[in-house]
Motif scaffolding. Structure first.
Motif, PDB file in Angstrom:
ATOM      1  N   THR A   8      47.030  41.814  48.617  1.00 19.20           N
ATOM      2  CA  THR A   8      45.597  41.801  48.889  1.00 19.20           C
ATOM      3  C   THR A   8      45.141  40.356  49.004  1.00 19.20           C
ATOM      4  O   THR A   8      45.888  39.422  48.711  1.00 19.20           O
ATOM      5  N   HIS A  37      43.373  35.068  55.216  1.00 10.84           N
ATOM      6  CA  HIS A  37      43.126  36.363  55.837  1.00 10.84           C
ATOM      7  C   HIS A  37      44.371  36.801  56.588  1.00 10.84           C
ATOM      8  O   HIS A  37      45.162  35.968  57.036  1.00 10.84           O
ATOM      9  N   PRO A  38      44.596  38.124  56.719  1.00 15.90           N
ATOM     10  CA  PRO A  38      45.786  38.614  57.412  1.00 15.90           C
ATOM     11  C   PRO A  38      45.782  38.179  58.878  1.00 15.90           C
ATOM     12  O   PRO A  38      44.718  38.020  59.490  1.00 15.90           O
ATOM     13  N   HIS A  43      49.841  43.701  60.085  1.00 14.12           N
ATOM     14  CA  HIS A  43      50.590  42.559  59.555  1.00 14.12           C
ATOM     15  C   HIS A  43      50.088  42.230  58.149  1.00 14.12           C
ATOM     16  O   HIS A  43      49.754  41.095  57.839  1.00 14.12           O
ATOM     17  N   GLU A  44      50.079  43.235  57.293  1.00 11.51           N
ATOM     18  CA  GLU A  44      49.496  43.034  55.966  1.00 11.51           C
ATOM     19  C   GLU A  44      50.358  42.133  55.077  1.00 11.51           C
ATOM     20  O   GLU A  44      49.892  41.705  54.010  1.00 11.51           O
ATOM     21  N   HIS A  45      51.571  41.812  55.507  1.00 12.14           N
ATOM     22  CA  HIS A  45      52.416  40.918  54.716  1.00 12.14           C
ATOM     23  C   HIS A  45      52.477  39.500  55.301  1.00 12.14           C
ATOM     24  O   HIS A  45      53.280  38.679  54.853  1.00 12.14           O
ATOM     25  N   THR A  46      51.642  39.216  56.288  1.00 10.82           N
ATOM     26  CA  THR A  46      51.593  37.878  56.880  1.00 10.82           C
ATOM     27  C   THR A  46      50.142  37.415  56.907  1.00 10.82           C
ATOM     28  O   THR A  46      49.283  38.108  57.465  1.00 10.82           O
ATOM     29  N   TRP A  47      49.867  36.235  56.306  1.00 15.65           N
ATOM     30  CA  TRP A  47      48.497  35.771  56.107  1.00 15.65           C
ATOM     31  C   TRP A  47      48.323  34.344  56.593  1.00 15.65           C
ATOM     32  O   TRP A  47      49.180  33.485  56.370  1.00 15.65           O
ATOM     33  N   ARG A  56      54.143  34.227  54.548  1.00 11.45           N
ATOM     34  CA  ARG A  56      54.849  35.472  54.859  1.00 11.45           C
ATOM     35  C   ARG A  56      55.429  36.043  53.573  1.00 11.45           C
ATOM     36  O   ARG A  56      56.192  35.378  52.876  1.00 11.45           O
TER      37      ARG A  56
END
Length: 316
Positions: A8, A37-38, A43-47, A56
């Motif tokens: 999150t 922020h994403p 791509h919730e695992h890369t911000w 990542r």
């Protein structure tokens, strides 16, 4: 197996604050640190971390192993290629057993956003040639896996059926898939041609500037020792078949791997679009249509090439 936590914004902020504290010795407080922020939907695992870095987060232990291997592999590849390979400014675990890397952003857009120029094709040729120059034993010592070449004829048979379904949906002219079994056999991978391949040269992983130069290549986690035609196929989908084949030819590859890569890309794009339309592989229809269009751009090479049994590839 323990369920991996879902990252999150709070998770990412806490991690970034801890990294800033380690690097500066200062506590930034609850509201300190750069904006996070994403990078996009799915791509919730890369911000994004501010505007200059990307974080990542590996979602599982297998991905963590690939992420850690990637750090060493990028150092091995970097001296051999003319384009930027990302640099990690921090790495570690963001959850027990789950790795992260904080990388410097490679400036530019993607191959999905910008066309590659003639000079950019030379950049791609340098990439393909550089990968072929990486010592296989050194890559293997890092744990880079070997992958067997795919059967083009098996892929062709699946693509023929998918093309018929696309034709019924008015998405594709099935007669364009004219690769025959003997033709597929002639384009079988040759023995002793395994090289280091990126194995994930999608449009989003090829960084292209507004002037058409290729500035970098991202995400080396799927790298493998195997068929060089896989990277030619990836480029055909990412930048178009003519540019991909010209780059591969400049890199010293002969007609056989170029045409093999072309047909791998064509069959793959037909299968992916058909799967998406039928709901088996949800994705972005406009993007998949664009990728199919790029892979099916005509090239002169396929019209003028006749193979002989003694065709040789350029020396490595």
């Amino acid at each position: 197996m323990t369920q991996a936590p879902t990252p999150t914004a709070d998770t990412v902020r806490r991690l970034v604050r801890s990294l800033l504290k380690e690097s500066t010795g200062r506590n930034t407080g609850e509201d300190g640190g750069p904006d996070v922020h994403p990078v996009g939907e799915g791509h919730e695992h890369t911000w994004w971390v501010g505007t200059q870095q990307v974080l990542r987060l590996a979602p599982d232990r297998d991905a963590s192993a690939r992420r850690r291997r990637e750090l060493r592999l990028r150092d091995l590849v970097r001296p051999h290629v003319p384009v930027t390979v990302p640099v990690s400014v921090a790495h570690g675990d963001w959850a027990p057993g789950l790795a992260y890397t904080l990388d410097t952003v490679v400036p530019g857009g993607t191959a999905d956003e910008h066309d590659v120029s003639a000079v950019g094709e030379a950049d791609l040729a340098g990439l393909l040639g550089g990968l072929r120059a990486v010592p296989v034993r050194q890559a293997e010592a890092l744990g880079v896996p070997r992958t067997a070449p795919r059967s083009l004829d098996a892929l062709r048979r699946m693509a023929v059926q998918a093309a018929e379904r696309l034709a019924a949906a008015d998405e594709f002219d099935a007669t364009r898939l004219h690769l025959t079994p003997p033709g597929a056999a002639q384009l079988a991978a040759q023995h002793g041609t395994a090289v280091l391949t990126h194995h994930g040269l999608t449009g989003e992983h090829v960084v292209v500037s507004a002037d058409g130069r290729v500035r970098g290549v991202l995400d080396w986690t799927e790298a493998a020792l195997g068929d060089p035609a896989e990277d030619i196929a990836g480029l055909a989908v990412a930048v178009g078949s003519p540019a991909a084949v010209r780059a591969a030819t400049l890199a010293g590859y002969g007609p056989r791997p170029c045409l093999r890569g072309l047909w791998l890309a064509r069959c793959d794009t037909v299968l992916r679009l058909a799967g998406d339309l039928e709901g088996r592989a949800p994705g972005s229809l406009p993007l998949l249509r664009s990728r199919l269009r790029r892979a099916w751009e005509p090239i002169l090479l396929e019209r003028v090439t006749e193979f002989k049994d003694d065709d040789d590839e350029p020396p490595r």
